[in-house]
Motif scaffolding. Structure first.
Motif, PDB file in Angstrom:
ATOM      1  N   VAL A 190       4.712   0.339  29.563  1.00 21.49           N
ATOM      2  CA  VAL A 190       4.136   0.835  30.817  1.00 21.49           C
ATOM      3  C   VAL A 190       5.191   0.891  31.913  1.00 21.49           C
ATOM      4  O   VAL A 190       5.357   1.917  32.583  1.00 21.49           O
ATOM      5  CB  VAL A 190       2.953  -0.038  31.261  1.00 21.49           C
ATOM      6  N   THR A 191       5.898  -0.211  32.108  1.00 21.44           N
ATOM      7  CA  THR A 191       6.821  -0.290  33.243  1.00 21.44           C
ATOM      8  C   THR A 191       8.287  -0.373  32.840  1.00 21.44           C
ATOM      9  O   THR A 191       9.159  -0.362  33.706  1.00 21.44           O
ATOM     10  CB  THR A 191       6.498  -1.517  34.112  1.00 21.44           C
ATOM     11  N   GLY A 192       8.571  -0.477  31.547  1.00 24.65           N
ATOM     12  CA  GLY A 192       9.946  -0.597  31.103  1.00 24.65           C
ATOM     13  C   GLY A 192      10.510  -1.996  31.201  1.00 24.65           C
ATOM     14  O   GLY A 192      11.704  -2.210  30.989  1.00 24.65           O
ATOM     15  N   ARG A 193       9.645  -2.970  31.498  1.00 27.34           N
ATOM     16  CA  ARG A 193      10.098  -4.351  31.671  1.00 27.34           C
ATOM     17  C   ARG A 193       9.240  -5.296  30.840  1.00 27.34           C
ATOM     18  O   ARG A 193       8.080  -5.013  30.563  1.00 27.34           O
ATOM     19  CB  ARG A 193      10.015  -4.758  33.150  1.00 27.34           C
ATOM     20  N   GLY A 194       9.825  -6.451  30.484  1.00 33.75           N
ATOM     21  CA  GLY A 194       9.066  -7.487  29.805  1.00 33.75           C
ATOM     22  C   GLY A 194       8.834  -7.195  28.338  1.00 33.75           C
ATOM     23  O   GLY A 194       9.518  -6.396  27.708  1.00 33.75           O
TER      24      GLY A 194
END
Length: 274
Positions: free
Chosen positions: A19-23
């Motif tokens: 979704v956000t490119g992180r984690g």
């Protein structure tokens, strides 16, 4: 003018990095509803209104179940624009003006909390949101219950001045402009706010992720899917993204562009390290 950058609706969809490119790919992501609160000599102005008190208390009435399952809104009343306005020492009556990028359910939900405010929106968007017999995505993206109270609509035609190469720009006042950015919805606009010798451009949902404004744009796959799922005119949406990239490239020292749902952009404006 004093500008507050507010989050008026946290969402935690599954998918994490997708979704956000992180984690983690298996965690939850964080999206926000980025709203501006402007303190002016003529009272308070909101740019977008996020989700409102009634949305939080009775989500079944206005927030479509399918949308809630996908976006997983937190529904915390403390995040509503009304409660944040009150926390700053103001009242609902102090909000004289609401300027909307568009009327999707997570942008116009707070209108009922400020029933005496003038609500500025593009003519095309107002017509699409309020027409009878809505179908497809419009059935849930434009919930009639969010404006059943009868807002003081101030519709704006998309004819007017130019602003950094964007045509059809209309004034709400000399320091707040509606900038046509059609494509995500029928009458989607950006809202430009003059702050001293610079401008803020709230680009609404014309893009979803900050990396989309880079010279080599990138957007995580889930947000790419969501943009395609909700667009009404793909060619216009993509053309306007190109124009926003040109704006950042050529006038980034004069205009600060941000979107509605990117938590990284919100924290940057709030001075919070991501």
């Amino acid at each position: 003018m004093k500008v507050h950058h507010l989050n008026c609706g946290t969402m935690r969809p599954f998918g994490g990095k997708l979704v956000t490119g992180r984690g983690s790919y298996f965690g939850t992501a964080e999206l926000v509803c980025h709203v501006l609160l402007l303190e002016t000599d003529d009272g308070l102005t909101l740019v977008d209104s996020g989700m409102g008190v009634d949305d939080v208390r009775n989500p079944d009435e206005t927030l479509a179940r399918a949308w809630r399952l996908l976006s997983r809104p937190v529904l915390d009343e403390r995040e509503t624009a009304l409660r944040q306005v009150e926390a700053l020492g103001f009242t609902a009556a102090d909000v004289r003006t609401v300027v909307l990028t568009h009327l999707d359910l997570d942008h116009g939900g707070g209108l009922r909390d400020f029933p005496h405010a003038e609500v500025h929106v593009s003519t095309e968007e107002l017509a699409a949101a309020t027409r009878p017999g809505k179908s497809g995505n419009d059935r849930f993206r434009y919930p009639d219950g969010q404006w059943r109270h009868g807002p003081r609509w101030v519709p704006h035609e998309t004819t007017g001045e130019t602003w950094f190469g964007f045509a059809g720009v209309r004034e709400v006042d000399p320091d707040v402009l509606l900038v046509p950015l059609f494509g995500h919805t029928h009458g989607h606009t950006g809202v430009a706010v003059r702050t001293g010798d610079r401008w803020l451009l709230h680009a609404g949902d014309s893009y979803f992720h900050h990396a989309e404004l880079r010279p080599r744009p990138h957007c995580p796959p889930v947000l790419t899917y969501m943009q395609k799922r909700m667009e009404v005119r793909r060619e216009l949406r993509l053309a306007n993204q190109d124009r926003l990239r040109e704006l950042v490239r050529d006038h980034g020292d004069e205009v600060d562009v941000f979107s509605a749902h990117d938590a990284t952009e919100l924290r940057r404006h709030q001075g919070v390290h991501a």
